[in-house]
Design a protein around this motif. Structure first.
Motif, PDB file in Angstrom:
ATOM      1  N   LEU A 165       0.751  -1.193   0.032  1.00  0.00           N
ATOM      2  CA  LEU A 165      -0.035   0.113   0.079  1.00  0.00           C
ATOM      3  C   LEU A 165       0.878   1.373   0.053  1.00  0.00           C
ATOM      4  O   LEU A 165       0.532   2.239  -0.766  1.00  0.00           O
ATOM      5  CB  LEU A 165      -0.922   0.051   1.017  1.00  0.00           C
ATOM      6  N   GLU A 166       1.837   1.215   0.651  1.00  0.00           N
ATOM      7  CA  GLU A 166       2.903   2.546   0.575  1.00  0.00           C
ATOM      8  C   GLU A 166       3.476   2.715  -0.497  1.00  0.00           C
ATOM      9  O   GLU A 166       3.634   3.894  -0.967  1.00  0.00           O
ATOM     10  CB  GLU A 166       3.932   2.398   1.846  1.00  0.00           C
ATOM     11  N   LEU A 201      -5.046   4.895  -6.567  1.00  0.00           N
ATOM     12  CA  LEU A 201      -4.414   3.938  -5.627  1.00  0.00           C
ATOM     13  C   LEU A 201      -5.462   2.561  -5.589  1.00  0.00           C
ATOM     14  O   LEU A 201      -4.886   1.462  -5.339  1.00  0.00           O
ATOM     15  CB  LEU A 201      -4.425   4.679  -4.168  1.00  0.00           C
ATOM     16  N   GLN A 202      -6.574   2.963  -5.538  1.00  0.00           N
ATOM     17  CA  GLN A 202      -7.650   1.864  -5.398  1.00  0.00           C
ATOM     18  C   GLN A 202      -7.380   0.816  -6.736  1.00  0.00           C
ATOM     19  O   GLN A 202      -7.427  -0.322  -6.571  1.00  0.00           O
ATOM     20  CB  GLN A 202      -9.166   2.223  -5.320  1.00  0.00           C
ATOM     21  N   ALA A 203      -7.087   1.307  -7.849  1.00  0.00           N
ATOM     22  CA  ALA A 203      -6.553   0.541  -8.925  1.00  0.00           C
ATOM     23  C   ALA A 203      -5.618  -0.535  -8.858  1.00  0.00           C
ATOM     24  O   ALA A 203      -5.238  -1.537  -9.033  1.00  0.00           O
ATOM     25  CB  ALA A 203      -6.556   1.503 -10.232  1.00  0.00           C
ATOM     26  N   TYR A 204      -4.546   0.232  -8.114  1.00  0.00           N
ATOM     27  CA  TYR A 204      -3.327  -0.339  -8.038  1.00  0.00           C
ATOM     28  C   TYR A 204      -3.377  -1.400  -7.060  1.00  0.00           C
ATOM     29  O   TYR A 204      -3.042  -2.611  -6.958  1.00  0.00           O
ATOM     30  CB  TYR A 204      -2.340   0.447  -7.450  1.00  0.00           C
ATOM     31  N   THR A 216     -10.676   6.719   2.223  1.00  0.00           N
ATOM     32  CA  THR A 216     -10.320   8.246   2.209  1.00  0.00           C
ATOM     33  C   THR A 216      -8.954   8.500   1.836  1.00  0.00           C
ATOM     34  O   THR A 216      -8.273   7.933   2.569  1.00  0.00           O
ATOM     35  CB  THR A 216     -10.891   9.005   3.277  1.00  0.00           C
ATOM     36  N   VAL A 217      -8.654   9.309   1.002  1.00  0.00           N
ATOM     37  CA  VAL A 217      -7.353   9.796   0.901  1.00  0.00           C
ATOM     38  C   VAL A 217      -7.388  11.568   1.040  1.00  0.00           C
ATOM     39  O   VAL A 217      -8.034  12.166   0.542  1.00  0.00           O
ATOM     40  CB  VAL A 217      -6.834   9.730  -0.551  1.00  0.00           C
ATOM     41  N   ASN A 218      -6.366  11.989   2.235  1.00  0.00           N
ATOM     42  CA  ASN A 218      -6.414  13.485   2.523  1.00  0.00           C
ATOM     43  C   ASN A 218      -5.054  13.808   2.257  1.00  0.00           C
ATOM     44  O   ASN A 218      -3.974  13.326   2.538  1.00  0.00           O
ATOM     45  CB  ASN A 218      -7.005  13.620   3.899  1.00  0.00           C
TER      46      ASN A 218
END
Length: 386
Positions: A165-166, A201-204, A216-218
């Motif tokens: 994820l990172e 990021l969700q696709a990755y 959520t992404v902030n």
């Protein structure tokens, strides 16, 4: 008799005596204990049955120990899965099933149960320094909130889902920021960065099979590197001054332009009104001249005299002093109309005199007539004296 009394010698109560007292027989004591335990488990007592009792005791003890170990092993297989958890069951390292909330049993030391909380919102923060589209350096700090959506993939498909994820978040952030300008990244572009980064990021993570669902992404902070912060602050201040001056100029223009347009429109209206007035006056004068011409042709002398009187009235009517010349006399009479008007203004109410044009004309005619009479009388006296 005490043991230390004289003559005690080798009596049994002498501890240092050499009588027949010796150390206890341990083998005999063990043999008796085995016989007693053998009697409890159905063995026979006595010397002849000592050997058979020992074998029966050993088998019973092993069975008891084995039964206890089995009970302990069976009890170790029970486990509880909470409502917010899911459990992955592995049998000899191979996926067996996914356990839902409730009480379950699996053979311990054979199956491995891995519990994962699927409702907990996890968070991870990332800070990256990267280039923008216009080749400027920015530092962006983001935070990603996610939950475990697929327990099997989260446990088995990827060795370290958080590391994946990172790395995916860093890649998505660099891709999004690299396609934007620095001004957009530092100002109103944060929401756009967060949305595009979340989708990417969700696709990755879905392609990697991590079993993670991005919530959520902030974008917590976006700023230039600390090494150039002072210069960047100067640039920002200059741009703010530029915007302030533009706003002031626009505000001044918004106040001046409508006023100038209003004055221009008023001037246009006044010019149009003056044009119409001049045209109407000219047309009226032309019509009056035509009418006078017709009257003049009918009576030239009368019309000429009338025109002269009107002209003199128009000229002298604007002055507050009147000079009266009497025909046949050498005196010129002066009428102080201004003093008369001031006196009329100071008279009590009810006695004031209205000095309009008709009154002045009547007064002038009366004075002129009186002067003519005086001049005629004076001339008659002079002729009689001769």
């Amino acid at each position: 008799m005490a043991w230390n009394e004289p003559g005690g010698g080798n009596k049994p109560n002498d501890p240092w005596g050499g009588g027949d007292q010796g150390p206890p027989d341990l083998d005999e004591a063990l043999r008796k204990l085995q016989q007693r335990l053998g009697g409890l488990f159905g063995g026979r007592r006595g010397g002849s049955g000592g050997g058979g009792g020992g074998g029966s005791l050993s088998g019973a003890m092993l069975g008891l120990v084995a039964a206890g170990l089995f009970v302990v092993w069976a009890l170790m297989g029970f486990y509880q899965v909470d409502e917010q958890e899911r459990a992955v069951v592995l049998r000899f390292g191979s996926y067996q099933s996914t356990a839902m909330p409730g009480l379950h049993w699996n053979p311990p030391l054979i199956d491995e149960v891995i519990k994962v909380n699927t409702t907990k919102v996890r968070s991870a923060s990332f800070r990256e320094v990267m280039l923008t589209q216009d080749e400027n350096i920015v530092e962006v700090r983001t935070s990603v909130q996610y939950v475990v959506d697929d327990v099997k993939s989260y446990v088995l498909e990827v060795r370290a889902p958080e590391n994946s994820l990172e790395q995916a978040a860093q890649s998505a952030l660099r891709h999004v920021v690299g396609g934007m300008t620095m001004d957009l990244v530092l100002t109103e572009g944060r929401a756009q960065i967060a949305q595009e980064m979340r989708d990417r990021l969700q696709a990755y993570t879905s392609a990697y099979g991590t079993g993670i669902r991005i919530s959520t992404v902030n974008v917590d902070e976006s700023k230039p590197p600390s090494q150039v912060q002072a210069a960047f602050d100067d640039v920002i201040k200059a741009r703010e001054d530029e915007e302030r001056v533009k706003n002031e100029a626009q505000s001044y223009a918004n106040g001046i332009v409508p006023e100038a347009r209003g004055r221009a429109q008023r001037t246009i209206e006044e010019a149009s009104a003056y044009r119409d007035q001049v045209i109407a006056r000219a047309e009226g004068e032309a019509e009056r001249f035509r009418q006078l011409l017709a009257e003049y042709r009918k009576a030239p002398e009368v019309t000429r005299e009338r025109l002269y009187i009107d002209a003199m009235q128009g000229v002298l009517g604007k002055t507050n002093k009147v000079m009266v010349d009497v025909e046949g006399g050498n005196n010129v009479m002066y009428l102080p109309l201004d003093k008369m008007a001031e006196r009329a203004a100071t008279m009590p109410r009810g006695r004031e005199i209205s000095l309009d044009s008709a009154t002045i004309r009547e007064l002038t005619d009366a004075v002129t007539e009186q002067l003519r009479r005086d001049a005629a009388a004076q001339q008659n006296r002079r002729g009689g004296g001769r």
